[in-house]
Design a protein around this motif. Structure first.
Motif, PDB file in Angstrom:
ATOM      1  N   ASP A  33       4.041  -2.897  11.179  1.00 32.06           N
ATOM      2  CA  ASP A  33       4.672  -2.014  10.115  1.00 32.06           C
ATOM      3  C   ASP A  33       3.651  -1.031   9.530  1.00 32.06           C
ATOM      4  O   ASP A  33       4.032   0.220   9.545  1.00 32.06           O
ATOM      5  N   ARG A  42      -1.417  -9.519  -3.908  1.00 27.93           N
ATOM      6  CA  ARG A  42      -0.937  -8.133  -3.594  1.00 27.93           C
ATOM      7  C   ARG A  42      -1.380  -6.990  -4.746  1.00 27.93           C
ATOM      8  O   ARG A  42      -1.496  -5.969  -4.578  1.00 27.93           O
ATOM      9  N   ASP A  69       2.606   1.615   1.683  1.00 33.11           N
ATOM     10  CA  ASP A  69       2.476   0.400   2.398  1.00 33.11           C
ATOM     11  C   ASP A  69       3.978   0.088   3.475  1.00 33.11           C
ATOM     12  O   ASP A  69       4.492   1.303   3.592  1.00 33.11           O
ATOM     13  N   THR A  97       6.303  -2.205   3.953  1.00 37.80           N
ATOM     14  CA  THR A  97       7.283  -2.871   3.512  1.00 37.80           C
ATOM     15  C   THR A  97       8.634  -2.366   4.468  1.00 37.80           C
ATOM     16  O   THR A  97       8.823  -1.022   4.051  1.00 37.80           O
ATOM     17  N   ASP A 125      12.727  -6.798   4.705  1.00 36.64           N
ATOM     18  CA  ASP A 125      11.793  -7.910   3.909  1.00 36.64           C
ATOM     19  C   ASP A 125      12.475  -8.208   2.809  1.00 36.64           C
ATOM     20  O   ASP A 125      12.276  -9.276   2.136  1.00 36.64           O
ATOM     21  N   ARG A 148       9.553 -13.591  -2.179  1.00 37.02           N
ATOM     22  CA  ARG A 148       8.741 -12.774  -1.664  1.00 37.02           C
ATOM     23  C   ARG A 148       7.832 -12.025  -3.011  1.00 37.02           C
ATOM     24  O   ARG A 148       8.300 -10.962  -3.322  1.00 37.02           O
ATOM     25  N   LEU A 175       6.339  -8.458  -3.125  1.00 38.08           N
ATOM     26  CA  LEU A 175       7.189  -7.444  -3.353  1.00 38.08           C
ATOM     27  C   LEU A 175       7.179  -6.769  -4.792  1.00 38.08           C
ATOM     28  O   LEU A 175       7.482  -5.874  -5.142  1.00 38.08           O
ATOM     29  N   SER A 228       7.148   2.749  -0.055  1.00 40.78           N
ATOM     30  CA  SER A 228       7.466   2.057   0.882  1.00 40.78           C
ATOM     31  C   SER A 228       8.575   2.980   1.998  1.00 40.78           C
ATOM     32  O   SER A 228       9.714   2.840   1.930  1.00 40.78           O
ATOM     33  N   GLU A 238       3.373 -14.571   2.917  1.00 41.64           N
ATOM     34  CA  GLU A 238       3.257 -13.049   3.000  1.00 41.64           C
ATOM     35  C   GLU A 238       1.966 -12.597   3.500  1.00 41.64           C
ATOM     36  O   GLU A 238       0.896 -13.614   3.377  1.00 41.64           O
ATOM     37  N   SER A 281       4.456  -5.862   6.105  1.00 36.28           N
ATOM     38  CA  SER A 281       5.479  -6.813   5.965  1.00 36.28           C
ATOM     39  C   SER A 281       5.152  -8.048   6.822  1.00 36.28           C
ATOM     40  O   SER A 281       5.570  -9.311   6.845  1.00 36.28           O
ATOM     41  N   SER A 283       2.664  -8.493   5.198  1.00 35.15           N
ATOM     42  CA  SER A 283       3.810  -9.238   4.013  1.00 35.15           C
ATOM     43  C   SER A 283       4.589 -10.191   4.676  1.00 35.15           C
ATOM     44  O   SER A 283       5.543 -10.728   4.210  1.00 35.15           O
ATOM     45  N   SER A 295       7.320 -11.139   6.439  1.00 35.58           N
ATOM     46  CA  SER A 295       8.953 -11.576   6.834  1.00 35.58           C
ATOM     47  C   SER A 295       9.077 -12.944   7.418  1.00 35.58           C
ATOM     48  O   SER A 295       9.740 -13.023   8.566  1.00 35.58           O
TER      49      SER A 295
END
Length: 313
Positions: A40, A110, A131, A133, A137, A143, A146, A156, A283, A288, A291, A293
């Motif tokens: 990503d 984060r 980022d 994301t 996501d 999450r 986020l 994003s 995460e 992602s 992070s 997914s």
């Protein structure tokens, strides 16, 4: 009399969406991409570099939760893209809320990580932090990371353009990026069950344990640290290889040397988020996949406290 013309159709394919991201980024004076080296953030970095050239910077935050192999990968992929690569350092373990390892661990991580990105951006005279994301996501369960992205006003681009995970890989393949098919890799703290403190010792032994599996050729796996018990999860398509006697002997000996009292192989195979809250998942690193997914899985904290059925006599 002038007639109203129909608006230009919006491109729905991955190529058109990638072009929209590139055009959007080209309007920025400069961009710093929170860069893990996963697919990503690599796609965002490639598009930013294509749009802005030297005014695009990839930035990787080095900490105890980032495996050394992942940092090496980030360096390699940044060179592959041709983008300027900066490395900054910080420690999540300085934050007692992170160490406590509650359901918001990823939020605390984060927040610190992206905060460090903004510091680096200010030092470089860059006003925009992005980022990786993607559009897949937000629907991936619990999450909390986020929330940090939203609070810090991080852009994003993939999410803005509606680019989901499969399209991200398609774009990465079009750029001929070596990480186009790279499996998700959440940070090392995701291997430690919720409620069990995150320590340097636990992070280190998980990293070393997973290095053993990588050296044996496995690609999608986790070593979960249940306070002295190592629970190895390996993707179902690789599980047969994990039943090899030589591997079983070697991994038991290596992990015992690292301080694990018990070493187990989870026959359910690799399950994302299997030590996280029941509505949560792994995460990862400002990305992602990074992070994470990762899907919802049951909470597994103390495997010794479980009641197991026994055969009646």
């Amino acid at each position: 009399m002038a007639t109203q013309t129909d608006p230009e159709p919006v491109a729905e394919d991955a190529t058109g969406k990638a072009a929209a991201v590139r055009d959007s980024l080209s309007e920025c004076d400069g961009v710093l991409v929170a860069f893990s080296g996963g697919v990503d953030s690599s796609v965002v970095a490639a598009l930013a570099h294509e749009a802005l050239g030297d005014d695009a910077v990839a930035c990787t935050a080095k900490s105890e939760t980032l495996p050394a192999a992942e940092l090496d990968d980030a360096r390699r992929v940044a060179a592959e893209i041709g983008i300027r690569h900066e490395i900054v350092e910080f420690s999540e373990l300085d934050n007692p809320d992170f160490v406590e390892n509650d359901g918001d661990r990823c939020y605390h991580c984060r927040t610190m990580r992206l905060g460090r990105m903004y510091e680096a951006a200010r030092e470089l005279g860059i006003g925009t932090v992005c980022d990786g994301t993607n559009a897949s996501d937000p629907g991936e369960g619990h999450r909390p990371g986020l929330r940090a992205v939203e609070e810090l006003d991080v852009r994003s681009p993939l999410l803005e353009a509606g680019i989901g995970k499969e399209e991200v890989r398609e774009i990465a393949d079009a750029f001929d990026l070596s990480v186009a098919d790279k499996p998700s890799m959440a940070c090392l703290s995701s291997r430690i069950p919720t409620g069990l403190e995150v320590t340097t010792e636990r992070l280190s032994r998980v990293e070393k344990a997973e290095r053993v599996l990588r050296e044996w050729g496995f690609s999608q796996f986790r070593v979960r640290d249940h306070d002295g018990l190592a629970r190895i999860e390996i993707a179902s398509e690789e599980l047969e290889a994990a039943l090899n006697h030589d591997f079983a002997v070697a991994v038991r000996e290596h992990l015992a040397d690292l301080g694990f009292e018990h070493v187990t192989l989870d026959l359910h195979g690799y399950q994302t988020g299997s030590v996280s809250p029941s509505d949560g998942g792994d995460e990862a690193e400002g990305d992602s996949e990074a992070s994470g997914s990762d899907d919802d899985e049951p909470l597994v904290e103390d495997v010794f406290s479980a009641e197991y059925p026994t055969a009646s006599e």
